[in-house]
Enzyme design. Structure first.
Site, PDB file in Angstrom:
ATOM      1  N   CYS A  57       0.643 -10.086   1.708  1.00 50.69           N
ATOM      2  CA  CYS A  57       1.668 -10.227   0.668  1.00 50.69           C
ATOM      3  C   CYS A  57       1.872  -8.953  -0.142  1.00 50.69           C
ATOM      4  O   CYS A  57       2.939  -8.744  -0.715  1.00 50.69           O
ATOM      5  CB  CYS A  57       1.341 -11.393  -0.252  1.00 50.69           C
TER       6      CYS A  57
ATOM      7  N   HIS B 123       4.849  -9.684  -6.639  1.00 48.68           N
ATOM      8  CA  HIS B 123       3.957  -8.533  -6.685  1.00 48.68           C
ATOM      9  C   HIS B 123       4.752  -7.274  -7.033  1.00 48.68           C
ATOM     10  O   HIS B 123       5.717  -6.941  -6.355  1.00 48.68           O
ATOM     11  CB  HIS B 123       3.278  -8.330  -5.321  1.00 48.68           C
TER      12      HIS B 123
END
Lengths: 350, 350, 350, 350
Positions: free
Chosen positions: D149, D243
């Site tokens: 991720c 993120h």
């Protein structure tokens, strides 16, 4: 050619104004044609004058629209008011006098005796006040208001119980979202890992009085307030949107938690019957998950127009207690006003 | 040679256990000589067995001390219990039977009719229960408990009012800190920008029953519970330490907010008179800042041993309402137990 | 009679000013006699003019002290400046001209070629600039500055490495606390569950230039900047205090992580030798816990005057990388300035 | 009768599994017919076995579907794997051997030399590895993986630059969302007002190696890794999803910020050309707002499938620096795998 009703937004650059703009995009009945704001913004394009803070972008056709001053002369039939209460009072009266339907989220006229404090599911008959409002004030337009963002969740839960069992006494404690304070509102330094047990601007008084008017009954040309006592403690917590409220209620007639849940879950009213565009399928959603509602997971229920009630159980002091959540900037502000306007349109009052 | 009383901590590796270790460092009366924990930890050094999470480091002399199992045989007179309630019941009985004074923060024996649920400022006379406890159970030791972390703030504010005016009915809604759930407690994903309106483990029941015992009066060898009704709604908020509680109170005898503030601000009791080492100068601090107490700014008042009460005002439904804050891991757990032990020492019961 | 040196605080009501007041309470060498602030506050008592937001209360003897305007005429020898950069430039010059030692946290004069940008552990010899400052400007007083709150942690970690191995290139990314933005700073609505990848006021430029001056060497009457390139990305995170920085460094001479750790952990300098009152025992603390430093747990290390360095490891791109944390309102602001003044006092320059 | 391809989810009760279920609802090409999970869940209904934590409810038709064990025998052609890495390795091999197309989000096989680590916009040609995978391992099925991720946002920003200018060295520092740690992940106590500068499970190594494979070129039957050095510092911040990464890049060929912005904003590739159902219109969105991207406002760009790049500017140390944000549970996990499967379907590989 559009046959939609033209509407404008007063205070279009502010937090509530932006929410009006977002919720009115693609509205089936209303076309947003006018953006008005303070003199500081007037003349600028909407894009330049606004510190846009919604998740959806500014509607393309409004980006370069010029902002007008908050004065009659706007080319529209309805004005939605997201004005700050420091200026809303006079401006709204000016528009009503000039023939506009003013659908206001501001607190200034909510408790005026000839102004409906309207929750379409609860007191649509209060629209009858408009006649005396116009007669008394000599207005061709009118002012209609919606309740405070912390009142609406409470009243959506209490009103069905009041109709069925009577509500005598209520103690309510809120945990209110940051967006309820407007923008910028609280300092992030104050809120990190903290709770503030105070909300200014008469928040508790609003919660203690507005429901009595909303749940009141028409008596001739006036509203007879509901005979009920409310005590409100209001708190600010570090949540983006969604006001939580813990409520203990003394009923006029005893009822079990199951009966209360049944009444709330099956509550439906005129906006549902009329299929108003912004009306949620159910004004109140009852959950039996033991740790719900929660603001982050449940505030968008019914597109932010449903209140969510959980933890319905007996109260050792009164009769019933529960938690209720509602979205403070949708059902508690712009969405509420739009639903009010939809009801007026459906009743052919605009 | 130290003439301090030797004490041990049961459950020394856990969150409450660590707080015991921190608060007992440099204690003028007690010397922490024994660390005990579950079989999983027993035999390891304290440093290795513990995921230490206090702001102060592990006391140097304890770092390499071997952890013992939670069984009688510890070389100490008092054991402080921070055990999980799943195991505390039997272990604590075993220690009491073996002659130890068990000063417990666990909930297991709090409501046992012969076990004091002690708040030194409120019910020091309940220590008289120990005699019947020992007689009835055939123990040379004894168990003394302190209330739940959400009970203590409430009862420190209510007890002075109960003594002066009588307390009849109470509705209390909490906003409790994360540390109240132990470690790791809640997932950070659940808490970011959120509130959880439920706390498990019978939290509301504890708040509704424990104060009645604490504010009760000795009647022969038993406690007659206070005649008072409490309704508690408990919520978890994203705060590190410090439980906030909004309280509405019906008094037996009317009192103004000023009278209530005066009674609370001047409340002082046996621990203050005896100058117990952990006793705060004032058990209750009253603030008149309109947006206080707040957990981050006020929880450490009186080294975390004072409750802070603010926003004392009339309640439209009952008589009085206010907000109270207390530090849940100090006054609501380890600090409370240590104060209990100090009272017993001052009364020459250990 | 006190023989302490009289000091004043300029901008005493602001966030940095309050921190000065708190840190100067009970200072062994300095006595805070004068509080000065903007015209808006001047004339009021300190208590009334200040929205006090420190954890310790306002020192009793200052509560009712009258605030003076920020003009020479203050009865003190040193003025600590926590003024906003919009006004600090001229005011500070005025005080220096009038003979005061101005120890400033403001950015205005930091990069002036004749003004020391002082970190007592790193470049105490830069105090030599004062002579040319006074000569050139015809001042009897002087201005000394400390670096930006995000510079200080970086430079405390880099300087020992620069002395030992040489520092050629640095990429640093910060995660800075809310208090770095002053009060009220960011809106809580913006920060809940969010990160803002931008800090205004030239934050990145400050981090890229100030270390070069601080780590520079005296060359005649001027500072020859260190020959080193820095790239800074600055971010705001939802942390109360404590700036975190991830740093990748190209060294002039290769060094292993162990060697780097050894140099940092053993770094000690003039303030430690002179035992300056605010000097931490160690300017840099090295931790080998794999998930530390963390702002909440480590920012108060050395009373907030030590930088904490962790995760020292090889960098695949440069030579070494690590994380450094320092307390932005103590070592990064008021504490830094006070340490500067202490150094000047120890060197008999005041 | 549906002509959709039947698919199953391995690890259907977990966080990634739930996201698969949500994203596959109403998928135009795939029909979710099989839910598989650990033995602990197998046999239960999906509703009962799952602590559902998505904003949308469980799809109605899956609520009472029985969960099967993670063993071949599932009635479907493709299995999406959201299995924990502790078990994914062997289970995925078993399915591939049994003839299933395994589209995995787990890390176990990502760096296997015959397994595509696929980002459809970047290296669709790596699907050619499947042939040698099947030949070498004797499988009729195959395994295809998507990156970690934290890798995906980086690689979506770097790959277009690598194609155009070459990427030589990269320093990247992340601020990663809580959901990246799975559920429950971090304790809320640890995260309130805090940052943790460490992510376990080899997070930094993944970021330093996966992009080299993804940006590598096919050389016969193998991938020749890109010749580039990456240094990654990974941090956890208190953000729900999304993120953030601050990136400094040394290019092979100089380029201005404007040129870089132009290349990124105009990047488009095979998934866009093939109009794959989950492909965003633009893989990379470039913003010129100086304080964006921000996780809360920008993570859902392109339904969570676009990376958002902002603050493109010169780097004093390398050539270019910027911030990139991508949605870690959509583009960084389940959405990535679904896009991979869509590409394989479009290329008639399933």
């Amino acid at each position: 050619m559009s046959t939609k009703i033209k509407v404008g937004v007063l205070g279009a650059t502010g937090a509530v104004g932006q929410k009006f703009v977002t919720l009115l995009e693609d509205h089936p009945w209303f076309e947003l044609t006018e953006l008005a704001a303070s003199d500081r913004s007037a003349g600028k394009t909407y894009k330049d004058a606004t510190a846009w803070r919604q998740y959806k972008p500014i509607p393309e056709q409004l980006k370069n629209q010029a902002i007008k001053p908050c004065e009659p002369g706007l080319d529209c039939r309805i004005v939605f008011s997201g004005l700050d209460s420091s200026v809303a009072g006079e401006i709204e009266k000016g528009f009503a006098q000039a023939g506009y339907i003013v659908v206001s989220n501001s607190r200034n006229h909510r408790m005026d005796e000839d102004v409906p404090l309207l929750v379409p599911e609860v007191n649509p008959d209060h629209l009858a006040l408009i006649k005396s409002q116009q007669a008394k004030r000599g207005w061709s337009g009118a002012i209609v208001t919606n309740p405070n963002c912390s009142t609406i969740g409470l009243v959506l839960a209490l009103a069905p119980l009041h109709q069925k069992f009577g509500v005598k006494r209520v103690v309510v404690v809120t945990m209110q979202a940051l967006s309820g304070a407007g923008y910028p509102g609280h300092s992030a330094i104050d809120m990190v890992g903290n709770v503030i047990p105070f909300i200014g601007g008469g928040e508790e008084e609003k919660m203690e009085t507005e429901p009595l008017k909303i749940m009141g009954s028409m008596d001739g040309n006036a509203v007879r307030f509901a005979d009920c006592l409310i005590s409100a403690h209001t708190n600010r917590v570090s949540v983006e949107d969604g006001h939580m409220e813990c409520v203990s209620v003394e009923l006029g007639k005893k009822a079990t938690p199951d009966e209360v849940a049944h009444v709330l879950a099956n509550f439906s009213s005129l906006p549902q019957e009329l299929r108003l565009p912004s009306a949620p399928e159910r004004p109140v959603i009852v959950t039996d998950q033991r740790d719900r509602p929660q603001p982050r997971f449940d505030r968008d229920t019914g597109n932010g127009m449903s209140a969510v009630v959980g933890r319905i159980r007996e109260c050792p002091v009164f009769d019933i207690r529960f938690v209720v959540l509602s979205h403070n900037t949708i059902r508690g502000a712009a969405g509420a006003a739009i639903l009010n306007a939809e009801l007026m349109k459906a009743k052919e009052m605009v």
